[in-house]
Design a protein around this motif. Structure first.
Motif, mmCIF file in Angstrom:
data_model
loop_
_atom_site.group_PDB
_atom_site.id
_atom_site.type_symbol
_atom_site.label_atom_id
_atom_site.label_comp_id
_atom_site.label_asym_id
_atom_site.label_seq_id
_atom_site.Cartn_x
_atom_site.Cartn_y
_atom_site.Cartn_z
ATOM 1 N N GLU A 187 0.804 -1.178 0.056
ATOM 2 C CA GLU A 187 0.224 0.019 0.010
ATOM 3 C C GLU A 187 0.868 1.236 0.200
ATOM 4 O O GLU A 187 0.693 2.240 -0.703
ATOM 5 C CB GLU A 187 -0.855 0.060 1.279
ATOM 6 C CG GLU A 187 -1.889 1.116 1.409
ATOM 7 C CD GLU A 187 -2.571 1.089 2.681
ATOM 8 O OE1 GLU A 187 -2.952 2.331 3.267
ATOM 9 O OE2 GLU A 187 -2.809 0.203 3.317
ATOM 10 N N VAL A 188 1.813 1.350 0.719
ATOM 11 C CA VAL A 188 2.555 2.302 0.801
ATOM 12 C C VAL A 188 3.690 2.526 -0.425
ATOM 13 O O VAL A 188 3.852 3.763 -0.973
ATOM 14 C CB VAL A 188 3.820 2.066 2.197
ATOM 15 C CG1 VAL A 188 4.801 3.359 2.021
ATOM 16 C CG2 VAL A 188 3.080 2.321 3.262
ATOM 17 N N TRP A 189 4.148 1.595 -0.839
ATOM 18 C CA TRP A 189 4.852 1.303 -2.295
ATOM 19 C C TRP A 189 3.895 2.288 -3.201
ATOM 20 O O TRP A 189 4.365 2.899 -4.094
ATOM 21 C CB TRP A 189 5.087 0.035 -2.517
ATOM 22 C CG TRP A 189 5.795 0.106 -4.022
ATOM 23 C CD1 TRP A 189 5.312 0.298 -5.250
ATOM 24 C CD2 TRP A 189 7.469 -0.006 -3.966
ATOM 25 N NE1 TRP A 189 6.370 0.087 -6.118
ATOM 26 C CE2 TRP A 189 7.722 0.073 -5.329
ATOM 27 C CE3 TRP A 189 8.202 0.258 -3.071
ATOM 28 C CZ2 TRP A 189 8.989 0.039 -5.886
ATOM 29 C CZ3 TRP A 189 9.591 0.027 -3.470
ATOM 30 C CH2 TRP A 189 9.865 -0.044 -4.990
ATOM 31 N N GLY A 190 2.390 1.974 -3.300
ATOM 32 C CA GLY A 190 1.669 2.558 -4.337
ATOM 33 C C GLY A 190 1.389 4.012 -4.093
ATOM 34 O O GLY A 190 1.677 4.888 -5.127
ATOM 35 N N GLU A 222 8.696 -7.700 -6.417
ATOM 36 C CA GLU A 222 7.352 -8.298 -6.632
ATOM 37 C C GLU A 222 6.568 -7.366 -7.745
ATOM 38 O O GLU A 222 6.072 -7.620 -8.717
ATOM 39 C CB GLU A 222 6.570 -8.078 -5.208
ATOM 40 C CG GLU A 222 5.268 -8.920 -5.341
ATOM 41 C CD GLU A 222 4.608 -9.257 -4.224
ATOM 42 O OE1 GLU A 222 3.543 -9.025 -4.224
ATOM 43 O OE2 GLU A 222 5.330 -9.912 -3.173
ATOM 44 N N VAL A 223 6.745 -5.911 -7.588
ATOM 45 C CA VAL A 223 6.450 -4.887 -8.389
ATOM 46 C C VAL A 223 7.100 -4.945 -9.738
ATOM 47 O O VAL A 223 6.334 -4.761 -10.848
ATOM 48 C CB VAL A 223 6.109 -3.618 -7.828
ATOM 49 C CG1 VAL A 223 6.023 -2.324 -8.561
ATOM 50 C CG2 VAL A 223 5.446 -3.370 -6.654
ATOM 51 N N ASN A 224 8.260 -5.103 -9.725
ATOM 52 C CA ASN A 224 9.354 -5.076 -10.933
ATOM 53 C C ASN A 224 9.390 -6.348 -11.844
ATOM 54 O O ASN A 224 10.024 -6.300 -12.708
ATOM 55 C CB ASN A 224 10.596 -4.370 -10.547
ATOM 56 C CG ASN A 224 10.470 -3.024 -10.110
ATOM 57 O OD1 ASN A 224 9.350 -2.163 -10.639
ATOM 58 N ND2 ASN A 224 11.206 -2.391 -9.313
ATOM 59 N N LYS A 225 8.837 -7.380 -11.090
ATOM 60 C CA LYS A 225 9.221 -8.841 -11.669
ATOM 61 C C LYS A 225 8.928 -9.016 -13.205
ATOM 62 O O LYS A 225 9.557 -9.551 -13.916
ATOM 63 C CB LYS A 225 8.966 -9.964 -11.023
ATOM 64 C CG LYS A 225 7.472 -10.109 -10.759
ATOM 65 C CD LYS A 225 7.043 -11.261 -9.978
ATOM 66 C CE LYS A 225 5.536 -11.164 -9.417
ATOM 67 N NZ LYS A 225 5.429 -11.979 -8.497
ATOM 68 N N GLY A 226 7.876 -8.477 -13.490
ATOM 69 C CA GLY A 226 7.219 -8.638 -14.994
ATOM 70 C C GLY A 226 7.871 -7.230 -15.829
ATOM 71 O O GLY A 226 7.681 -7.366 -17.042
#
Length: 134
Positions: free
Chosen positions: A29-32, A81-85
């Motif tokens: 949530e904070v990352w977003g 997790e966010v950058n894996k794709g």
């Protein structure tokens, strides 16, 4: 007695897992929030430092008591997790752009060749017209 101890251990482990999952969810949530805040940046280096700092500050407000090591771990976990794709998409886009450049270079070479050929024909015609006019 051992049954109670094993149940206690299981409950403690379950609580630890739940707490950790809650930290991960909060970190996402904070990352977003941080990601949205830094969509337009002035310099990449300042953005990365500021983004990490903002992530730490916001996460500490939501999950007080985390150590710097825990903050770093959660940030890296979420970033991965966010950058894996994204890398695969980036690689595909680079390949697509390279293919376009090769294709455009081929078209340029063909146009240059055609231009040279037409210029030569035009010069030949002009020479023939000048010779006939004399």
């Amino acid at each position: 007695m051992e049954v109670l101890k094993s149940k206690k251990d299981a409950i403690e482990q379950s609580k630890f897992i739940q707490d950790h999952q809650q930290q991960i969810d909060t970190a996402k949530e904070v990352w977003g929030i941080v990601d949205e805040n830094f969509r337009i940046t002035q310099t990449l280096e300042n953005a990365i430092q500021s983004k990490a700092q903002m992530f730490d500050e916001l996460l500490l407000k939501k999950v007080p008591g985390l150590t710097q090591e825990e903050l770093d771990y959660l940030r890296q976990t979420i970033a991965g997790e966010v950058n894996k794709g994204k890398e695969a998409l980036k690689d595909d886009k680079v390949k697509q752009l390279q293919d376009q450049v090769v294709s455009q270079n081929q078209q340029i070479q063909e146009l240059q060749s055609t231009n040279f050929s037409l210029t030569k024909k035009l010069n030949d015609i002009q020479s023939a017209v000048q010779t006939a006019a004399q």
